[in-house]
Design a protein around this motif. Structure first.
Motif, PDB file in Angstrom:
ATOM      1  N   GLU A 108     -36.364 -34.215 -31.090  1.00  0.00           N
ATOM      2  CA  GLU A 108     -37.312 -33.802 -32.126  1.00  0.00           C
ATOM      3  C   GLU A 108     -37.115 -32.361 -32.550  1.00  0.00           C
ATOM      4  O   GLU A 108     -37.327 -32.005 -33.708  1.00  0.00           O
ATOM      5  N   PRO A 129     -33.136 -30.483 -35.733  1.00  0.00           N
ATOM      6  CA  PRO A 129     -33.282 -31.219 -37.007  1.00  0.00           C
ATOM      7  C   PRO A 129     -32.231 -32.288 -37.242  1.00  0.00           C
ATOM      8  O   PRO A 129     -32.558 -33.397 -37.667  1.00  0.00           O
ATOM      9  N   LEU A 130     -30.970 -31.977 -36.974  1.00  0.00           N
ATOM     10  CA  LEU A 130     -29.914 -32.961 -37.225  1.00  0.00           C
ATOM     11  C   LEU A 130     -30.091 -34.191 -36.333  1.00  0.00           C
ATOM     12  O   LEU A 130     -29.995 -35.333 -36.802  1.00  0.00           O
ATOM     13  N   ASN A 173     -32.854 -35.184 -34.960  1.00  0.00           N
ATOM     14  CA  ASN A 173     -34.087 -35.864 -35.334  1.00  0.00           C
ATOM     15  C   ASN A 173     -33.881 -36.767 -36.553  1.00  0.00           C
ATOM     16  O   ASN A 173     -34.360 -37.895 -36.597  1.00  0.00           O
ATOM     17  N   ARG A 174     -33.147 -36.257 -37.539  1.00  0.00           N
ATOM     18  CA  ARG A 174     -32.890 -37.071 -38.740  1.00  0.00           C
ATOM     19  C   ARG A 174     -32.045 -38.287 -38.382  1.00  0.00           C
ATOM     20  O   ARG A 174     -32.291 -39.392 -38.880  1.00  0.00           O
ATOM     21  N   ARG A 195     -34.174 -40.877 -36.500  1.00  0.00           N
ATOM     22  CA  ARG A 195     -35.173 -41.573 -37.307  1.00  0.00           C
ATOM     23  C   ARG A 195     -34.563 -42.392 -38.431  1.00  0.00           C
ATOM     24  O   ARG A 195     -35.255 -43.196 -39.062  1.00  0.00           O
ATOM     25  N   TRP A 196     -33.279 -42.208 -38.687  1.00  0.00           N
ATOM     26  CA  TRP A 196     -32.631 -42.925 -39.788  1.00  0.00           C
ATOM     27  C   TRP A 196     -32.722 -44.432 -39.562  1.00  0.00           C
ATOM     28  O   TRP A 196     -32.364 -44.965 -38.522  1.00  0.00           O
ATOM     29  N   ALA A 254     -40.255 -44.551 -39.104  1.00  0.00           N
ATOM     30  CA  ALA A 254     -39.940 -43.378 -39.895  1.00  0.00           C
ATOM     31  C   ALA A 254     -40.142 -43.650 -41.382  1.00  0.00           C
ATOM     32  O   ALA A 254     -40.648 -42.814 -42.130  1.00  0.00           O
ATOM     33  N   PRO A 305     -41.294 -38.498 -44.346  1.00  0.00           N
ATOM     34  CA  PRO A 305     -40.331 -37.575 -43.774  1.00  0.00           C
ATOM     35  C   PRO A 305     -40.915 -36.516 -42.861  1.00  0.00           C
ATOM     36  O   PRO A 305     -40.199 -35.883 -42.120  1.00  0.00           O
ATOM     37  N   ASP A 306     -42.236 -36.267 -42.896  1.00  0.00           N
ATOM     38  CA  ASP A 306     -42.795 -35.168 -42.122  1.00  0.00           C
ATOM     39  C   ASP A 306     -43.299 -35.572 -40.748  1.00  0.00           C
ATOM     40  O   ASP A 306     -43.683 -34.727 -39.956  1.00  0.00           O
ATOM     41  N   ARG A 345     -43.214 -36.636 -36.962  1.00  0.00           N
ATOM     42  CA  ARG A 345     -42.337 -36.570 -35.818  1.00  0.00           C
ATOM     43  C   ARG A 345     -42.764 -37.617 -34.802  1.00  0.00           C
ATOM     44  O   ARG A 345     -43.952 -37.865 -34.621  1.00  0.00           O
TER      45      ARG A 345
END
Length: 336
Positions: free
Chosen positions: A270, A273-274, A276-277, A280-281, A286, A291-292, A294
């Motif tokens: 979490e 950022p990389l 986490n993205r 969640r992809w 998600a 997008p906000d 967590r």
């Protein structure tokens, strides 16, 4: 006359293109076999309550993704070109037996002991838990698969530990939909240009074929699938990587496993950022949350599932059905 010693398994010299072709062939075979096995195993649908669980969002999912993935990997390893009989046998044994011990813990686990220390403490008092059985089983499986590769005693120990530790690490990562499968895909894709291509191809194909159902929260790997996935990757490295690489991989896997006892993988993901993205992809939660949002890991480091060795994929407070909660495994990195 002294009998000639059996030569250790070595990868045949082939071009990068030939290796990649064999790997892609294995991926196609693995995908077809895994999807076929999944449709066959899940044909009863809601009539298979023993294989149903409630995930971290209260969604009912099936654990039959795990046996389907293991079946796909094993079938493809038998059929893919470019492997010797011993390598085929070692990889299939590692994946199939790890899946079997994982399924045993999935289906028969209890809450009387939690974590490695809990299982060893129970064993000291004469109680053999399902987690203890799984730890011992996967450890023995790793050594047996490594022995089939016909190397020296040191290499057999290193390879056996690598297979068992890899099975455990992937299980530790499987706390959210698709996380363990994404890890396996990222870890194995570069090996398509290496001598390990015929071994990682089946893992890539079977994982990719079942990923959509995992992300959509229709299924989950369970201990059976996560252990099999990690064991197959460990066996690929054991069969094809040189000793220095295998030692480095073993050190990294064991290091991550020990770190997981004090640091939550979900919290680390979490905060980056990389990661986490990527995590969640494609996930249903998600997409619905926006997008906000967590994803919070409701299990602190070392938290265990009701089954004893399993970590939860989050906590479902009020599941839609009264079925067992989702579980994740935390067996020792190198049993024995």
């Amino acid at each position: 006359m002294r009998p000639a010693r059996t030569a250790p398994v070595t990868a045949p010299r082939t071009s990068v293109m030939s290796q990649a072709t064999r790997g892609l062939t294995g991926a196609v075979l693995g995908a077809l076999a895994a999807r076929s096995a999944y449709r066959l195993l899940d044909r009863e649908g809601d009539r298979s309550p023993r294989w149903r669980r409630v995930n971290f969002r209260g969604r009912t999912v099936t654990l039959q993704e795990g046996p389907a993935l293991a079946s796909g990997v094993c079938a493809a390893c038998v059929l893919v070109p470019g492997l010797t009989p011993r390598v085929r046998a070692a990889t299939s044994l590692a994946a199939a037996a790890s899946a079997a011990f994982g399924a045993y813990d999935d289906l028969a686990g209890n809450a009387r002991a939690k974590g490695l220390r809990g299982h060893l403490g129970a064993l000291a008092h004469g109680e053999v838990t399902t987690g203890t059985v799984k730890m011992a089983g996967i450890g023995a499986t790793g050594l047996a698969a490594a022995y089939l590769l016909r190397r020296g005693p040191l290499d057999t120990l290193v390879d056996g530990a690598l297979i068992a530790a890899s099975a455990n690490l992937v299980n530790l990562l499987d706390l959210r939909p698709g996380r363990a499968v994404k890890f396996a895909l990222l870890a194995s894709a570069p090996a398509l240009a290496s001598p390990a291509a015929p071994l990682v191809g089946p893992v890539l194909g079977a994982s990719a074929a079942l990923l959509p159902d995992d992300l959509a929260e229709r299924s989950m790997l369970g201990d059976a699938g996560a252990n099999a996935l990690g064991a197959a990757l460990g066996a690929a490295a054991a069969a094809r990587a040189p000793r220095p690489v295998r030692l480095a991989l073993l050190g990294g896997v064991v290091g991550l496993t020990l770190a997981s006892e004090r640091v939550s993988f979900s919290q680390v993901i979490e905060r980056v950022p990389l990661l986490n993205r990527l995590d969640r992809w494609g996930r249903a939660d998600a997409a619905e949350a926006g997008p906000d949002r967590r994803t919070a890991d409701h299990n602190p480091p070392g938290a265990q599932s009701p089954g004893g060795t399993g970590r939860l994929r989050g906590t479902a407070q009020d599941g839609p059905e009264r079925v067992p909660r989702a579980r994740r495994s935390a067996a020792s990195p190198a049993p024995g």
